[in-house]
Design a protein around this motif. Structure first.
Motif, short mmCIF file in Angstrom:
data_model
loop_
_atom_site.label_atom_id
_atom_site.label_comp_id
_atom_site.label_asym_id
_atom_site.label_seq_id
_atom_site.Cartn_x
_atom_site.Cartn_y
_atom_site.Cartn_z
N SER A 174 -7.02 -1.25 -11.66
CA SER A 174 -8.26 -0.73 -12.24
C SER A 174 -8.56 0.68 -11.73
O SER A 174 -8.99 1.56 -12.48
N LEU A 175 -8.29 0.90 -10.45
CA LEU A 175 -8.57 2.19 -9.83
C LEU A 175 -7.75 3.31 -10.46
O LEU A 175 -8.25 4.42 -10.66
N TYR A 176 -6.50 3.03 -10.82
CA TYR A 176 -5.61 4.07 -11.32
C TYR A 176 -5.38 4.01 -12.83
O TYR A 176 -4.50 4.68 -13.36
N GLY A 177 -6.17 3.21 -13.53
CA GLY A 177 -6.08 3.18 -14.98
C GLY A 177 -4.89 2.41 -15.52
O GLY A 177 -4.48 2.60 -16.67
N ALA A 178 -4.32 1.51 -14.72
CA ALA A 178 -3.24 0.64 -15.18
C ALA A 178 -3.86 -0.60 -15.83
O ALA A 178 -5.07 -0.71 -15.96
N ASP A 179 -3.02 -1.56 -16.21
CA ASP A 179 -3.50 -2.75 -16.93
C ASP A 179 -4.07 -3.78 -15.97
O ASP A 179 -3.40 -4.73 -15.56
N ALA A 180 -5.36 -3.63 -15.61
CA ALA A 180 -6.01 -4.50 -14.64
C ALA A 180 -6.16 -5.92 -15.17
O ALA A 180 -6.11 -6.89 -14.39
N ASP A 181 -6.35 -6.08 -16.48
CA ASP A 181 -6.51 -7.42 -17.06
C ASP A 181 -5.23 -8.23 -16.89
O ASP A 181 -5.26 -9.43 -16.57
N TYR A 182 -4.11 -7.59 -17.13
CA TYR A 182 -2.80 -8.24 -16.94
C TYR A 182 -2.65 -8.68 -15.49
O TYR A 182 -2.21 -9.80 -15.20
N ALA A 183 -3.01 -7.82 -14.56
CA ALA A 183 -2.91 -8.15 -13.14
C ALA A 183 -3.82 -9.32 -12.78
O ALA A 183 -3.42 -10.23 -12.04
N TRP A 203 0.80 -1.22 0.00
CA TRP A 203 0.00 0.00 0.00
C TRP A 203 0.84 1.28 0.00
O TRP A 203 0.30 2.37 0.02
N THR A 204 2.14 1.14 -0.01
CA THR A 204 3.02 2.32 -0.15
C THR A 204 3.78 2.22 -1.48
O THR A 204 3.35 2.77 -2.49
N LEU A 205 4.87 1.48 -1.48
CA LEU A 205 5.69 1.36 -2.68
C LEU A 205 4.94 0.67 -3.82
O LEU A 205 4.97 1.13 -4.97
N GLY A 206 4.26 -0.42 -3.53
CA GLY A 206 3.55 -1.15 -4.57
C GLY A 206 2.47 -0.33 -5.24
O GLY A 206 2.34 -0.32 -6.47
N THR A 207 1.68 0.37 -4.44
CA THR A 207 0.61 1.21 -4.98
C THR A 207 1.18 2.36 -5.80
O THR A 207 0.64 2.73 -6.85
N TYR A 208 2.27 2.95 -5.33
CA TYR A 208 2.92 4.03 -6.08
C TYR A 208 3.35 3.53 -7.46
O TYR A 208 3.14 4.21 -8.48
N LEU A 209 3.95 2.35 -7.53
CA LEU A 209 4.42 1.80 -8.80
C LEU A 209 3.26 1.56 -9.77
O LEU A 209 3.35 1.86 -10.96
N ILE A 210 2.15 1.01 -9.23
CA ILE A 210 0.98 0.75 -10.09
C ILE A 210 0.37 2.06 -10.56
O ILE A 210 0.01 2.20 -11.74
N GLN A 211 0.24 3.00 -9.65
CA GLN A 211 -0.37 4.28 -10.00
C GLN A 211 0.46 5.02 -11.04
O GLN A 211 -0.07 5.73 -11.90
N ARG A 212 1.75 4.84 -11.00
CA ARG A 212 2.65 5.48 -11.97
C ARG A 212 2.39 4.98 -13.39
O ARG A 212 2.63 5.70 -14.37
N ASP A 213 1.91 3.75 -13.51
CA ASP A 213 1.58 3.18 -14.82
C ASP A 213 0.33 3.80 -15.43
O ASP A 213 0.16 3.81 -16.65
N GLY A 214 -0.58 4.26 -14.55
CA GLY A 214 -1.86 4.75 -15.02
C GLY A 214 -1.81 6.20 -15.47
O GLY A 214 -0.75 6.76 -15.75
#
Length: 312
Positions: free
Chosen positions: A280-289, A143-154
């Motif tokens: 999905s929340l941040y517009g990254a590739d939710a299908d891949y996840a 919820w810190t580093l991981g979420t930042y990385l995902i959000q950066r993709d979106g």
């Protein structure tokens, strides 16, 4: 060989419950929102009550006090895996809008929905404190580093919201663990009827978690599973590098054998279930996840018996 067959038995317990969830989802017993409801029941009701009940019933103040120094092992392990994930993403030429998600899934594992039931099936309630120590660190990293990385993709810029992050880190399961510890430390005895309620509701944790996984696998669709550099990189990180790093950290450490086994297993769990939700929340590739959650969850049922045979 006896350890291998014992591990197979433990995994089969889990696999049967997943298959039931998958079958019920295929039979349309569950709606699109059923998985979300079950996940909320597990994480916000059943699991916290399970934590309080198990900690207060099975552990002493001295046993819990010895756990605190052990948090350094999952912390170091995840930092090392994160560094490796950065290198892997570049070597495999992971495209930019998937790179953060790739890295997040590489070093975070599913410590609750898969890790908890598997450890309980293999080791029983004595494994719970070690499961929770790993869960606490894993959740904080996600919820810190991981979420930042995902959000950066979106789309859009990343903003750190400390209130939201703390709410995610200090989740009901972790608060249940803390409450259980406080009750043990201050020797507070719960009334019998409350202890019974905690036990009854808490016992829903494992079967409902497995139903949730079965529903998630059915929704993702087995036909959508693919083998490519995006999936192989994650699977290699989750099932080979992660347990290898943890094994090397614990190899010469003067800690209980059970802790070593639990930490190695927890490090080798599949991709965290929250990854598609955050993507999905941040517009990254939710299908891949979602595909990686499914692939890694199915493969973990094969990896666990092999890993258990190696570490025993």
């Amino acid at each position: 060989m006896a350890v291998f067959f014992q591990s197979i038995q433990g995994v089969l317990v889990i696999l049967v419950m997943i298959a039931i969830g998958y079958s019920l989802a295929s039979a349309k017993w569950f709606t699109d929102k059923s998985g979300q409801i079950i996940a909320r029941i597990v994480t916000q009701v059943a699991l916290p009550m399970y934590m309080v009940n198990t900690i207060t019933q099975d552990f002493t103040k001295d046993e819990l006090g010895r756990l605190l120094p052990d948090i350094k092992f999952p912390i170091i392990s995840m930092l090392v895996l994160f560094a490796i994930s950065v290198a892997f993403a570049r070597v495999l030429a992971i495209r930019k809008n998937r790179r953060g998600l790739f890295q997040s899934m590489f070093f975070n594992s599913n410590t609750v929905f898969v890790g908890l039931p598997i450890n309980m099936a293999l080791f029983g309630t004595k494994s719970l404190p070690y499961v929770l120590v790993y869960y606490m660190i894993n959740t904080t990293f996600f919820w810190t580093l991981g979420t930042y990385l995902i959000q950066r993709d979106g789309e859009g810029e990343w903003r750190f919201d400390i209130k939201t992050t703390l709410a995610k880190v200090f989740s009901p399961p972790l608060l249940g663990f803390v409450l259980g510890v406080l009750l043990v430390v201050f020797r507070i005895q719960l009334p019998t009827f409350i202890a019974s309620d905690l036990q009854y509701v808490g016992s829903l944790t494992v079967p409902l978690s497995m139903f949730f996984i079965g529903i998630a696998v059915q929704r993702a669709g087995l036909r959508n599973l693919k083998v490519n550099k995006y999936s192989l990189g994650i699977l290699f990180g989750r099932f080979i590098l992660a347990p290898m790093v943890m094994f090397l950290l614990l190899w010469k450490a003067d800690v209980p054998i059970l802790m070593k086994q639990v930490f190695i297993l927890q490090s080798a769990m599949p991709v965290m279930t929250n990854a598609p939700v955050v993507a999905s929340l941040y517009g990254a590739d939710a299908d891949y996840a979602a595909i990686m959650v499914t692939e890694s969850t199915i493969l973990s049922l094969i990896v666990v018996p092999i890993l258990m045979t190696i570490i025993n």
